[in-house]
Design a protein around this motif. Structure first.
Motif, PDB file in Angstrom:
ATOM      1  N   THR A  63      75.292  50.617 -27.857  1.00  0.00           N
ATOM      2  CA  THR A  63      73.856  50.382 -27.910  1.00  0.00           C
ATOM      3  C   THR A  63      73.526  48.932 -27.561  1.00  0.00           C
ATOM      4  OG1 THR A  63      73.879  49.799 -30.257  1.00  0.00           O
ATOM      5  CG2 THR A  63      73.654  52.133 -29.702  1.00  0.00           C
ATOM      6  N   ARG A  64      72.235  48.690 -27.355  1.00  0.00           N
ATOM      7  CA  ARG A  64      71.764  47.345 -27.059  1.00  0.00           C
ATOM      8  C   ARG A  64      70.571  47.007 -27.948  1.00  0.00           C
ATOM      9  NH1 ARG A  64      71.453  47.054 -20.415  1.00  0.00           N
ATOM     10  NH2 ARG A  64      73.667  47.436 -19.991  1.00  0.00           N
ATOM     11  N   ASN A  65      70.482  45.726 -28.286  1.00  0.00           N
ATOM     12  CA  ASN A  65      69.312  45.189 -28.992  1.00  0.00           C
ATOM     13  C   ASN A  65      68.987  45.960 -30.274  1.00  0.00           C
ATOM     14  OD1 ASN A  65      68.947  43.341 -26.822  1.00  0.00           O
ATOM     15  ND2 ASN A  65      67.835  44.908 -25.678  1.00  0.00           N
ATOM     16  N   GLY A  66      70.014  46.352 -30.992  1.00  0.00           N
ATOM     17  CA  GLY A  66      69.812  47.004 -32.274  1.00  0.00           C
ATOM     18  C   GLY A  66      69.272  48.418 -32.205  1.00  0.00           C
ATOM     19  N   ASN A 107      70.119  53.783 -23.551  1.00  0.00           N
ATOM     20  CA  ASN A 107      70.982  53.839 -24.734  1.00  0.00           C
ATOM     21  C   ASN A 107      72.173  54.730 -24.405  1.00  0.00           C
ATOM     22  OD1 ASN A 107      72.203  54.209 -27.228  1.00  0.00           O
ATOM     23  ND2 ASN A 107      70.262  54.263 -28.343  1.00  0.00           N
TER      24      ASN A 107
END
Length: 244
Positions: free
Chosen positions: A35-38, A211
């Motif tokens: 994933t990215r940025n939480g 995602n």
């Protein structure tokens, strides 16, 4: 190093899949690096188990409908009265393979709307050919001496079909159903583009939100289901071949 029997691998895969569908949160740490940025690691816009059951329902209904029509057509064209219709029947069942499911969806939506219906139509058409051809192979593969023996004991044409030809052709019929079902299981993911509740919803959500965790879990569930379904029907096919 000792290799685990194939049956144990299948049981392990089934247990892993079931655990993931019931308690997906347990696998969040494994998927978090994707994933990215939480962003969430586990699909949170719907219940994975519910989506999986809906995916299986659509695939099962389409495969059942395709099997009923394809077997009926195969029986008809292998009778003397229907032999002349074999080329036409082949043309009909080839329609689903000629037009991609996406094209069928595009044509079906204006006529019958969004949701499960156009997906069922696409999967139904796509599943006809394997079942039709394997059923014909099974029915025409029954040996002449066996049919002569059936005639010799006074069986009518319908009795020969129901008691001799179809039972002997059954393993090949199941092989066709297996091909159709596995193809349909994978193809059903595109149904989410027209509003059907399938696991394609998870994959599409991952693509739209960038995602990778969603894409991987959606694809992994479909892949695991395809392996388990293929193995289950292969086992049934083998058992039928041994019994017959």
């Amino acid at each position: 190093m000792t290799r685990l029997p194939a049956r144990l691998w299948r049981l392990a895969l089934f247990a892993l899949l079931l655990t993931f569908l019931i308690r997906p949160g347990l696998f969040a740490p494994l998927l978090q690096p994707l994933t990215r940025n939480g962003a969430p690691a586990i699909y949170d816009k719907g219940d994975l188990l519910s989506l999986t059951l809906s995916h299986l329902k659509i695939t099962g209904l389409a495969t059942l409908a395709a099997a009923l029509l394809a077997v009926s057509m195969a029986i008809f064209v292998t009778r003397r009265a229907g032999a002349d219709f074999l080329p036409l029947s082949r043309s009909i069942v080839n329609v689903g393979q000629t037009f991609p499911p996406v094209a069928v969806l595009a044509l079906a939506v204006p006529a019958i709307g969004f949701g499960e219906a156009p997906t069922l139509v696409a999967l139904f058409l796509y599943g006809l050919l394997p079942i039709f051809e394997t059923t014909i192979a099974g029915l025409t593969g029954v040996s002449g001496p066996v049919l002569e023996a059936a005639r010799g004991v006074g069986m009518t044409p319908w009795q020969r079909l129901l008691r001799v030809e179809l039972p002997l052709a059954l393993p090949l019929v199941v092989a066709g159903v297996r091909l159709s079902a596995v193809i349909g299981l994978g193809t059903a993911t595109i149904g989410s583009t027209v509003g059907a509740r399938t696991l394609g919803e998870v994959v599409i959500a991952g693509l739209l939100s960038d995602n990778l965790a969603f894409v991987v879990q959606g694809g992994a569930i479909v892949g695991a289901l395809a392996i388990l379904l293929h193995d289950a029907l292969s086992w049934l096919e083998t058992r039928l071949a041994r019994v017959i």
